[in-house]
Design a protein around this motif. Sequence first.
Motif, PDB file in Angstrom:
ATOM      1  N   SER A  42       0.830  -1.209   0.000  1.00 10.45           N
ATOM      2  CA  SER A  42       0.000   0.000   0.000  1.00 10.45           C
ATOM      3  C   SER A  42       0.864   1.257   0.000  1.00 10.45           C
TER       4      SER A  42
ATOM      5  N   ALA B 276       2.174   1.741  -3.496  1.00 13.13           N
ATOM      6  CA  ALA B 276       1.098   2.258  -4.347  1.00 13.13           C
ATOM      7  C   ALA B 276       0.899   3.757  -4.111  1.00 13.13           C
ATOM      8  N   ASP B 277       0.958   4.175  -2.849  1.00 11.52           N
ATOM      9  CA  ASP B 277       0.818   5.594  -2.537  1.00 11.52           C
ATOM     10  C   ASP B 277       2.006   6.393  -3.062  1.00 11.52           C
TER      11      ASP B 277
ATOM     12  N   THR C 240       1.422   7.076  -6.656  1.00 10.43           N
ATOM     13  CA  THR C 240       0.453   8.155  -6.845  1.00 10.43           C
ATOM     14  C   THR C 240       1.090   9.522  -6.582  1.00 10.43           C
TER      15      THR C 240
ATOM     16  N   ALA D 155       4.296   6.977 -11.239  1.00 14.91           N
ATOM     17  CA  ALA D 155       4.485   5.524 -11.316  1.00 14.91           C
ATOM     18  C   ALA D 155       5.867   5.118 -11.788  1.00 14.91           C
TER      19      ALA D 155
ATOM     20  N   SER E 132       5.245   1.200  -9.842  1.00 17.00           N
ATOM     21  CA  SER E 132       4.216   0.293 -10.368  1.00 17.00           C
ATOM     22  C   SER E 132       4.718  -1.149 -10.450  1.00 17.00           C
TER      23      SER E 132
ATOM     24  N   VAL F 140       4.978  -2.632  -6.739  1.00 19.95           N
ATOM     25  CA  VAL F 140       3.682  -2.897  -6.095  1.00 19.95           C
ATOM     26  C   VAL F 140       3.222  -4.307  -6.442  1.00 19.95           C
ATOM     27  N   GLU F 141       3.333  -4.673  -7.689  1.00 19.80           N
ATOM     28  CA  GLU F 141       2.910  -6.005  -8.137  1.00 19.80           C
ATOM     29  C   GLU F 141       3.676  -7.097  -7.407  1.00 19.80           C
TER      30      GLU F 141
ATOM     31  N   GLU G   3       2.629  -7.151  -3.519  1.00 15.68           N
ATOM     32  CA  GLU G   3       1.290  -7.684  -3.256  1.00 15.68           C
ATOM     33  C   GLU G   3       1.288  -9.198  -3.100  1.00 15.68           C
TER      34      GLU G   3
END
Length: 271
Positions: free
Chosen positions: A166, A169-170, A173, A177, A200, A203-204, A207
């Motif tokens: 998370s 991801a933030d 933003t 990216a 980006s 993040v993948e 996760e």
Amino acid sequence: MIILAATPIGNLRDASRRLIEVLENAEIVAAEDTRTTQSLMRALNIENRPRMIALHDHNEKHKAAELAELASEHDIVMVSDAGMPAVSDPGYGLVVAAVERGVTVTAIPGPSAVLMALAISGMPTDRFTFEGFLPRKPAERRSTLTALASEPRTMVFFEAPGRLASSLADMGTAFGADRRIAVCRELTKLYEEVRRGTASELVEWAEQGVKGEIVVVVSGAGPVEVSIEAAVAQVQALVASGIRLKDACAEVSAATGLSSRDLYQQALAAR
């Protein structure tokens, strides 16, 4: 005096001879977790059993003054669970209390997750900022990252494994990216790993689940494209605030990528 002693962040072989010698002769040890410190001393084959005093986030505010007073007559070795005390660990309040009382404060340098992650990240190391842990609450975290979006220096963060995805991801933003990031995991330990990529991309990966101690290194923001007229206006504003023209031009040049010499000449012409 107060002796801040850096301890291993993972690999016990990183314990310096000086650290071992000080712990072998210590009379009083202030520890973030006395059980962790006792385990470390046993692992390092230290037979000394000094007086142990707990100093952690929950009691440092009222315990620091007491320990600083004690340090006016005795040497106190301060250790955290890993790394350098007072750097995102207990110890800062003790140092402040000691300084206020004129008690000498020194340190035994050693392992640092911040510096190790920075060094192996592949990011610029000439200028950097350590931001510690990001806020737990999503709204506060996003606000903090937004405020750092234009930071030109390399940024170093600590993060918990469960919040890594998370947070990345933030960051995507807030920073874009494509901002370069290195996630350093389990430094100096058996499963040490460094993952480099864009926000980006990482993040993948995050996760899927990540474990261990995490340090995140983020490249600074690039120069902002502005017109020479707008840049000269920034220079004039800095000069008006009391900064020398040469220094103002250098500061705006670093932020915009425009020539410091051109800014200087334009600012002189505009007078």
